[in-house]
Design an enzyme around this catalytic site. Structure first.
Site, PDB file in Angstrom:
ATOM      1  CE1 TYR A 121      41.177  43.014  49.238  1.00  0.00           C
ATOM      2  CE2 TYR A 121      40.460  40.745  49.596  1.00  0.00           C
ATOM      3  CZ  TYR A 121      40.737  41.796  48.745  1.00  0.00           C
ATOM      4  OH  TYR A 121      40.572  41.631  47.390  1.00  0.00           O
ATOM      5  CG  PHE A 124      36.395  32.372  44.338  1.00  0.00           C
ATOM      6  CD1 PHE A 124      35.379  33.221  43.886  1.00  0.00           C
ATOM      7  CD2 PHE A 124      36.125  31.571  45.427  1.00  0.00           C
ATOM      8  CE1 PHE A 124      34.125  33.254  44.504  1.00  0.00           C
ATOM      9  CE2 PHE A 124      34.870  31.586  46.046  1.00  0.00           C
ATOM     10  CZ  PHE A 124      33.872  32.426  45.586  1.00  0.00           C
TER      11      PHE A 124
END
Ligand code: UDP
Length: 324
Positions: free
Chosen positions: A141, A169
């Site tokens: 990813y 994040f």
């Protein structure tokens, strides 16, 4: 501005579209609704149901709408899944992003805000992580997004694109009626809340032997309203820059919480015991990911307004209760 938003029916995309629309921008959402939800699209935004992999449909949307900028959210996001079927991530996240860039070029749209990720950093050498840290993803990813950032660098250099890569994040929480509802759900906070709602018997904690204080992974959870706000600031900065800009910002609170701490906080918020089971590590997970967002604070004037984990989980809980 006229802004085309791919993935604008999804979790972070729809929260950003709502802020754009409320701020008076003219928004076209381009989303294939594979993961997103029609009812998450702000009523003042138009929706075109289309796939970023479909160049003809993308071109038609660009020609009809004439955007001045694109926000590109549409992507697969499950880090764990990417370690089973990386090809799906390189196709949807990387190859389709090139499709979008080519379509933008063909329509002379040269401003792009890109949904990037902390997963670019892999296992960081230092914490909190600054934008100049080494980029070495530990999952496919992250690699699929890093490849896009690299393409953006060349489109900036050769075609004069102005780009902002926002490295998220851990997005969490809900912005009122816009919250996280993936199917199947893979993210920690909504899964924990499914346990509190009686929809799962327990939460599985993936790995308890990491080099962290309690052995579980540490992440930096950031409220989606704060993430969404950063997109508007980045867009304004791109629009006001005289020269083609190339911006990169980490977006987090600068404070890490372990998986066990997140579970404990959810127990406090929900009043439910939330049974937890310790299970093996999930492949590709770095032990600690905590942001330094000083650059975004300095250059964009951004600062998180909903930084407490309790507030983040409480907003997610209010939303989760409406989903039963
Ligand atoms: N995690 C977990 N159980 C779950 C889902 C996630 O222990 O059911 C852990 C995961 O291994 C990671 C952290 O929670 O350490 C955050 O994972 P998530 O998938 O929410 O986000 P990521 O950090 O992968 O983007």
């Amino acid at each position: 501005m006229k802004v085309l938003v791919t993935g604008g029916a999804g979790y972070i995309g729809s929260a950003t579209v709502a802020q754009l629309a409320e701020a008076g921008h003219d928004v076209l959402v381009y989303d294939n609704l594979s993961k997103g939800h029609r009812d998450a699209v702000h009523p003042r935004a138009q929706l075109v149901v289309g796939d970023v992999g479909d160049r003809a449909a993308l071109d038609a949307a660009m020609s009809a709408f004439h955007p001045e900028a694109v926000l590109h959210f549409a992507a697969w996001i499950e880090a764990g899944e990417s370690m089973k079927e990386p090809e799906r991530f390189f196709r949807n996240n990387t190859a389709n992003a090139l499709n979008l860039l080519e379509s933008m070029l063909a329509h002379d749209v040269r401003r792009l805000v890109f949904s990037s990720t902390a997963a670019l950093y892999g296992e960081p050498e230092r914490t909190p992580i600054t934008e100049d840290a080494r980029l070495l993803p530990t999952n496919a990813y992250g690699e699929s997004k890093l490849l896009v950032e690299q393409m953006l660098a060349w489109f900036h250099r050769i075609h004069g694109f102005s780009t902002a890569s926002l490295r998220y994040f851990n997005a969490a929480g809900a912005a009122g009626e816009r919250g996280e509802r993936h199917s199947p759900e893979t993210h920690l906070v909504p899964i924990i809340l499914q346990v509190a709602l009686g929809q799962r018997p327990h939460i599985s904690i993936f790995g308890s032997d990491y080099p962290t204080p309690d052995g579980t992974c540490v992440r930096d959870y950031i409220h989606i309203s704060d993430l969404a706000a950063a997109h508007l600031l980045a867009l304004e900065k791109l629009a006001s820059s005289a020269e083609p800009a190339r911006l990169t910002y980490n977006l987090g609170n600068g404070r890490g919480y372990s998986v066990k701490e997140v579970v404990e906080c959810a127990r406090q918020v929900t009043g439910h015991p939330i049974p937890a089971k310790l299970e093996p590590r999930r492949p590709g997970d770095p032990a600690v990911l905590v942001a330094s967002s000083e650059k975004a604070q300095r250059e964009l004037g951004w600062s998180p307004r909903h930084a407490s984990l309790e507030e983040i989980i409480s907003s997610a809980w209010e939303f989760a209760k409406t989903q039963v």
